[in-house]
Structures are given as structure tokens and as C-alpha cells.
Scaffold this active site. Sequence first.
Site, short mmCIF file in Angstrom:
data_model
loop_
_atom_site.label_atom_id
_atom_site.label_comp_id
_atom_site.label_asym_id
_atom_site.label_seq_id
_atom_site.Cartn_x
_atom_site.Cartn_y
_atom_site.Cartn_z
N ARG A 51 95.91 73.32 72.63
CA ARG A 51 95.86 73.38 71.16
C ARG A 51 97.21 73.11 70.50
NH1 ARG A 51 92.69 78.79 70.90
NH2 ARG A 51 94.41 79.44 72.17
N LYS A 145 87.34 80.33 87.63
CA LYS A 145 86.66 81.59 87.42
C LYS A 145 87.24 82.29 86.19
CE LYS A 145 87.72 85.55 89.74
NZ LYS A 145 88.91 86.33 89.39
N HIS A 175 89.90 80.21 94.41
CA HIS A 175 91.14 79.80 95.08
C HIS A 175 91.25 80.40 96.48
CE1 HIS A 175 92.81 83.63 93.62
NE2 HIS A 175 93.77 83.49 94.51
N ASP A 232 85.66 90.82 89.34
CA ASP A 232 86.92 90.08 89.47
C ASP A 232 87.16 89.61 90.91
OD1 ASP A 232 89.48 89.20 88.37
OD2 ASP A 232 90.38 90.80 89.58
N HIS A 237 85.70 86.24 95.56
CA HIS A 237 86.61 86.08 96.70
C HIS A 237 86.09 86.78 97.96
CE1 HIS A 237 89.11 84.46 93.65
NE2 HIS A 237 89.72 85.56 93.28
N LYS A 328 93.36 97.56 93.24
CA LYS A 328 94.70 97.38 92.69
C LYS A 328 95.52 98.64 92.97
CE LYS A 328 93.50 93.66 90.28
NZ LYS A 328 93.99 92.34 90.62
C1 BG6 Z 1 92.26 86.58 90.93
C2 BG6 Z 1 91.96 87.89 90.29
O1 BG6 Z 1 91.12 85.77 91.00
O2 BG6 Z 1 92.74 86.80 92.25
C3 BG6 Z 1 93.17 88.80 90.27
O3 BG6 Z 1 91.51 87.68 88.95
C4 BG6 Z 1 93.74 88.93 91.66
O4 BG6 Z 1 92.86 90.08 89.75
C5 BG6 Z 1 93.93 87.57 92.31
O5 BG6 Z 1 94.98 89.60 91.55
C6 BG6 Z 1 94.32 87.72 93.77
O6 BG6 Z 1 94.69 86.47 94.29
P1 BG6 Z 1 95.76 86.35 95.47
O7 BG6 Z 1 95.76 84.91 95.81
O8 BG6 Z 1 97.05 86.85 94.91
O9 BG6 Z 1 95.25 87.23 96.56
#
Ligand code: BG6
Length: 480
Positions: A51, A145, A175, A232, A237, A328
Site C-alpha cells: 500500500r 498461513k 514453511h 497456529d 505444522h 510457547k
Molecule cells: C509460525 C507460527 O507459523 O511458526 C509461530 O505462527 C511460530 O507462532 C513459528 O513461532 C515457528 O516456526 P519456526 O520455523 O521458528 O519453528
Amino acid sequence: MVARVIPVNPFDLVLFGATGDLAKRKIWPGLFRRYVAGQFDDSSRILGVSRSELDDDAFRDRLRDIIPTSTTAEKDQLDRFVALVSYIAIDAKGDRGWDALAKTVRPETERAFYLSVAPNFFGPIARRLRDRGIATETSRIVVEKPFGHDLESAKALNAELRDCFEEHQIYRIDHYLGKETVQNLMALRFANSLFEPLWNASHIEHVQITVAESLSVEGRGEYYDNSGAMRDMVQNHLMQLLCLTAMEPPSKFQPNAVRDEKVKVIEALEPVQQSDIARGQYRSGTGHDSYLDHAGNPDSRTESFIAMKVNVANWRWAKTPFYLRTGKCLRARTSEIAVYFRNPPHMIFPGIDTPSGNVLVIRLQPDEGMTLHTTIKDPGPGGMRLTEASLDMTFADSLADSAQPQDAYERLIMDVIRGDQTLFMRGDEVEAAWAWADPIIQGWQERNHKPQAYDSGGSGPDDALLLMHRDGRRWRPIGA
Ligand code: BG6
């Protein structure tokens, strides 16, 4: 082993959300590293879109500030890299900037559109790309995501994207699939004959999948409080890690062959009992506030930790539970898959203490690698005693001469350019994962379930320990 960089064809990459946080932290530095590695050259173009009103020079200056370089040679390369980049200010839901974008993309060049923006922009951007002829039949669209909040919203997003693009053009990023060890899990299972005959309920007693983080949600409390660990981390993941661990061998390492097998795993998951779930929320600790403070919501019932027992109801895995755990503010940042093999059927060493048995630990981070815990004779005199020894492989050591480790985003973006969807989620896969997750979330919403408080820097709430003790098992210590 020598690193091999296979150059990709020249491309035009349009990055929406070019000034956003993910772009700054991962996408721009990742693209630069691929440029330095020689994976693409000056015949490609990258177009930053967002933007903000900026001109090309101002945007290039920003890139110089955010992309780290360590040598003078790299600084020169950075100058050449930013010369490939231009910038357009666009109103994603309006008209501003779209004509300029249509004029900038080059005919006859592969086009990829990376939407590093909130999901409510996916549909409007996809429609404008289609309606203005900016996207062609061979173009690719990449989305980040969160892909929806539940099954219904994921279906709506899929419908919006499929209205403008074919499934083979849509790249949904998780990822975790770009991490080196995650792909190594497939190599380990399907490129060796050693493990696969043992990879089933007859030989594997249970599996633990842990993604522990030491960081809090500070700074992203608002987003996180609407998601929680389940949305999340688990739905995406951890689900991917579970799928790659549990899936049947695909007939080929090809996108749909791999993804078909992953979908079968998700569809075989039994509904999870609420009694098989432990939810937690971190308290305030030394030097940081509590989850409730970070979320800015003193009444929040969102979980910052979750552990659960999951059963895969098929022939391979009946009676071998998978335990998932993520949170976390835990003791350490560590992600691993630990495969616990059954004890030998008969012990020929009566009266001798037996260590815990064979465990294969596949470490995603830190120190990507694998450890196989085995039982050996305690060396030296003193009769027959048994002890534990590990066969340890840290990829950074054993592959020291090979490729520089690539960040997950680097690999995934290059896969988009190559047109390889193997490491991306298919629409039905995402929907199947939500169909599994939704009833779990609804279960605790209906009971207004309150997560159990846990100390930061620890291993999560007591309920998570009980979940394992009840089954006569123990979690691997976090950061072991
Ligand atoms: C993200 C989450 O997709 O992955 C985060 O939204 C998380 O909350 C992160 O911290 C973890 O990724 P990585 O690659 O650091 O393990």
C-alpha cells in the site's frame, strides 16, 4: 558431497506485502541468498507491491537496510540484486496501481504472485490478477498461513482462489515442509531399506512429536489470542510432521502422489477425546509478563500450549499412539520427532537393568540431525552390564562440505519458480486438517475450558505430564 545449485528459468516474481514483517525477515533475505548462490541471475525481476507510496529508489534503500550482508563482495552483490527489484504501490481492494502492474510484468516470462498478506486479501487480489490478464494460465499464486480459521473459512478461501486459478497453480505454504530435516524424514524412510520394515505398530510402541518454543507471544498477542496453539501450530505444522511420519510410501516423489498419502493419514485420524488433551497458558516469569498480559485480554481462554494423544486408525498404526506437543515460553526451542521402538520380545539378560530401549530421534531444530539410542554392553570388566549409547548424526557436521543450509522459505520460493508443488499443501489436505481440528476446538469452546497455568521456562502444564503417565509413558525432556 558437493553442493549443487540448479538455476531456475528467468521469472517475474510479484511480492504482495513487500514491506510486511515476513517479507522483511524471510522472503527478501531468502531471495538475496538464492541470488548469491547463483540460482537465478539478472534476467529475473522481482516486483515489490504494497500500500505504501514509495518510489523504486526508496524501496531499494529499504532492502539494503533489511538484507544482511557480511562481506564487501556481498554488498556489491546486494547492489546488483536490488537493481532487479522495482516497486509499485497498489490498493489491493481498489484500482490504484493495477494498470502499472499489468504493464510491468513481461510477456513470455514465468510469473509468480506471492501473497504475503492477510487472507481477506487473497480473493480480491486473485480476482484482479485474473480480470486484468496479469495472471496467465501458467502463472503461480502463493499464499501464506493462516489458511482459514476453521473448515468453513478454509473452504471459502479455496473457492475464491480456485475461481481464478487452477489447483496446479496454487501454492499454499507451510514453511515446516521447507525445513531440511522434514524432507530428510522422507529420505530416511523411503531411500533406506533399514527402517521401513520396522515402521509400523508391530515394532513402534509410540511416537512423540514436539515443537517447543522458548519465545512468548509478545508483540503478536492480538493475532495469537484468536488462534491459540491448536490453530497456529497443530492444524498445520504438527499435522504435516505427523503425516510425513505416518504416511504410506508414495509411488513417486511427485506432488500428487505425496499429497494423496498425506490426505489419507489425516482422514484416518480418530476424533480426539477431550480427556486426551492438555491445554496450558504461561504465567508471568522472570523478566516477562504472562500470556494474559501479552494477549491484552485478562479473561483469555486461549491456549499457548497443547499436548494431545492422536490415534491413526489404519493397519499400519492401530495401537501405536502419536503424542503431539507444542507451546510457547518453554524450556528450550526444540523440534523433534521421537520414534519409540518396542522392547525385544524376550530378554536373555535376566536380572540385568535394561536401559530405555531404541528411540530414533529426528531433530528439526536446532542442530538438525538424527540420533538412534541403542543398548550396548557397558564396556570394560565387571560382567555383563547394559548401558545406553547413541548413534548420532548432526547434519551440519556430517554434511560440512555440502550445501549451506537453506532457510525453508528460500527452498519453497525456488520450488514455486520451478513449478514443484510437492512441498505445498493441496486444498483438500488443508480442509481435511480443519475437519479434524474443528470438533476439538468446539469441544473446549462449548465447555468454556480454561487452560492450566504453567511456568515459563518449564515443560508445560502438569496435565501434559499426567496425559503420558496415565498411559505408562514419559515425555522426552524438552531440549534433551
Ligand atoms: C509460525 C507460527 O507459523 O511458526 C509461530 O505462527 C511460530 O507462532 C513459528 O513461532 C515457528 O516456526 P519456526 O520455523 O521458528 O519453528
